[in-house]
Design an enzyme around this catalytic site. Sequence first.
Site, PDB file in Angstrom:
ATOM      1  N   GLY A   1       0.942  -1.067  -0.070  1.00  0.00           N
ATOM      2  CA  GLY A   1       0.042  -0.060  -0.082  1.00  0.00           C
ATOM      3  C   GLY A   1       0.870   1.173  -0.172  1.00  0.00           C
ATOM      4  O   GLY A   1       1.895   1.024  -0.137  1.00  0.00           O
TER       5      GLY A   1
ATOM      6  N   LYS B   1      -3.548  20.122  -5.522  1.00  0.00           N
ATOM      7  CA  LYS B   1      -4.402  20.626  -4.660  1.00  0.00           C
ATOM      8  C   LYS B   1      -3.751  21.897  -3.921  1.00  0.00           C
ATOM      9  O   LYS B   1      -2.262  21.916  -3.450  1.00  0.00           O
ATOM     10  CB  LYS B   1      -4.646  19.292  -3.504  1.00  0.00           C
ATOM     11  CG  LYS B   1      -5.237  19.907  -2.143  1.00  0.00           C
ATOM     12  CD  LYS B   1      -5.389  18.623  -1.428  1.00  0.00           C
ATOM     13  CE  LYS B   1      -6.035  19.296  -0.084  1.00  0.00           C
ATOM     14  NZ  LYS B   1      -6.209  18.047   0.852  1.00  0.00           N
TER      15      LYS B   1
ATOM     16  N   LEU C   1      -1.775   3.145   8.918  1.00  0.00           N
ATOM     17  CA  LEU C   1      -2.990   2.955   9.444  1.00  0.00           C
ATOM     18  C   LEU C   1      -2.743   1.857  10.738  1.00  0.00           C
ATOM     19  O   LEU C   1      -3.576   1.826  11.765  1.00  0.00           O
ATOM     20  CB  LEU C   1      -4.123   1.985   8.749  1.00  0.00           C
ATOM     21  CG  LEU C   1      -4.523   2.689   7.388  1.00  0.00           C
ATOM     22  CD1 LEU C   1      -5.488   1.912   6.602  1.00  0.00           C
ATOM     23  CD2 LEU C   1      -5.136   4.049   8.004  1.00  0.00           C
TER      24      LEU C   1
ATOM     25  N   GLU D   1      -9.103  16.968   6.489  1.00  0.00           N
ATOM     26  CA  GLU D   1      -7.680  17.667   6.233  1.00  0.00           C
ATOM     27  C   GLU D   1      -6.618  16.762   5.868  1.00  0.00           C
ATOM     28  O   GLU D   1      -5.560  17.146   5.916  1.00  0.00           O
ATOM     29  CB  GLU D   1      -7.407  18.510   7.661  1.00  0.00           C
ATOM     30  CG  GLU D   1      -8.119  19.645   8.079  1.00  0.00           C
ATOM     31  CD  GLU D   1      -7.784  20.905   7.213  1.00  0.00           C
ATOM     32  OE1 GLU D   1      -6.919  20.776   6.051  1.00  0.00           O
ATOM     33  OE2 GLU D   1      -8.453  22.123   7.314  1.00  0.00           O
TER      34      GLU D   1
END
Length: 542
Positions: A49, A117, A369, A378
Amino acid sequence: MAFSSVGRHKRHRGMPLDTWLNGRTGTVKQPMTRADNRPVSRIVIVGGGTAGWLAACRIAAAADPAAEHPVEVTLIESPDVATIGVGEGTWPTMRATLEKIGIAEAEFLLACDASFKQGSRFIGWATGAEGDAYLHPFTPPTDADPRALVSAWQSQAGGRSFAEAVTPQAGVTQRRLAPRQRSMPGYAGALNYGYHLDATKLAGLLARHATGRLGVRHLRDHMTEVERAEDGDVLAVHTRSHGPIDGDFFLDCTGHAALLVADVPWIDRSGTLFNDRALAVQVPVAPDSPIAAQTDATAHRAGWIWDIGLPTRRGVGCVYASSHMSDDEAAATLAGYLGTAEVPTARRLMFRSGHRERFWVGNCLAVGLSAGFLEPLEASAIVTVELSIDALLGDWPTRAALAIQAKRFNELFRYRWDRIVEFLKLHYALSRRQEPYWRDHRAAETMPDRLADLIALWTHRPPSSDDLPMVDEVFPAASYQYVLYGMTDAVQTAGQFRPEPAPNLAAVEQRARALFASLPTNRAYLDALRAAHGPAALEQQS
């Protein structure tokens, strides 16, 4: 502590330093052995990941291949565990990360279907009334004392929002402009920026780069067992097809399963941050449609909806608290936002906001995680991975000092997780919406004490660096200013001392007009980039 007490303990002449240090604790240990000095060079990452492959690339790219004991990186990835793939926003830190790894910006943009972004826009968070919106941009306000800045905004801005008055980025995002021109060097920009991206494609790009260019060993295999020493350190992880894989240091990137650190207590933050579910969909867009320059976060009665624009699609998700909204109600809320009768095929994600009590345990570090997760407001998920690897590389593990390094790391990252929780809570605490979900968010028992004190303080003066004393704060004072003055009527108490010189906000307007004239739109920039690279650009996305 400002001063160390070490100076009060005298070391006898000729006494080995390690003996003296150990003696201060009441136990004189034998001097460090040669075995204790062996370098930490065999790194085993369990899990792929974004977290696993980002860690593998950063470590391998930083390693010196000519070292006496070169660092070797092995990543073990289960063939049956798919990437979660919804972390579609990054912070500006990703630019430096990708550059250190050695991936060109154009390659990244094309391979990950990425766009620029420049911040986050919050719609309906303050009151839910028409026109309720504000921007948290990535470029800080024009340089000035916070009191003078807020005073100038109140007196000079003519009704413009705080963000519009203090940075040209607000106008740039409104016009959906890119933060850079194509003639600029990679990762340089006229304004600060991060990215929107396809997280699954990012993991694929990092994997190809790690194995093809950086020499990372990749094993697609199932981990079956963790072999530990008596002191709890990991000696090896056993796999189904490759047997035991031993190493000096291990990274747990196995996501919520936390296969190496599952025994470390979990600190639940759901009493502060209520959201625990999300429905995520991908919405195709027309090839010539505008591409937003910011993440949109639109509040609803029991949560909010993210909307992220990529060149070929939008990523949209309804975040909600199951204590205040059912799954069916969330689906209807998302359908209403999309303007459809029902929601297209959606992924339902369940999570809990919280983190480990410790992140570095013995010779194992939890990253991603497995270390923790807070709701996606955010976009803090990927940056915690970046910060963890930066800290690891900045103080590379040493066998003899492992416990000290782990303690320092854990103290730093407990501070950082606490600050992220507080900053996310600020968005809810300042709201004046009256639905039960929002009222509950303002309840005193759900508010971190430190945040409550700061909000009270900020009714008298602006947020400043005095409130955030760390050199590398996750969110600087400017971020708090953007949220505070985006959601509330600013209160500025007149001071008893001469004010700092007021910044000239007209210069911000002049800078904005120059950028409006010189920057391309996001769509024009990214389309031209693909055209310049021809069919290969599309192949990289497949």
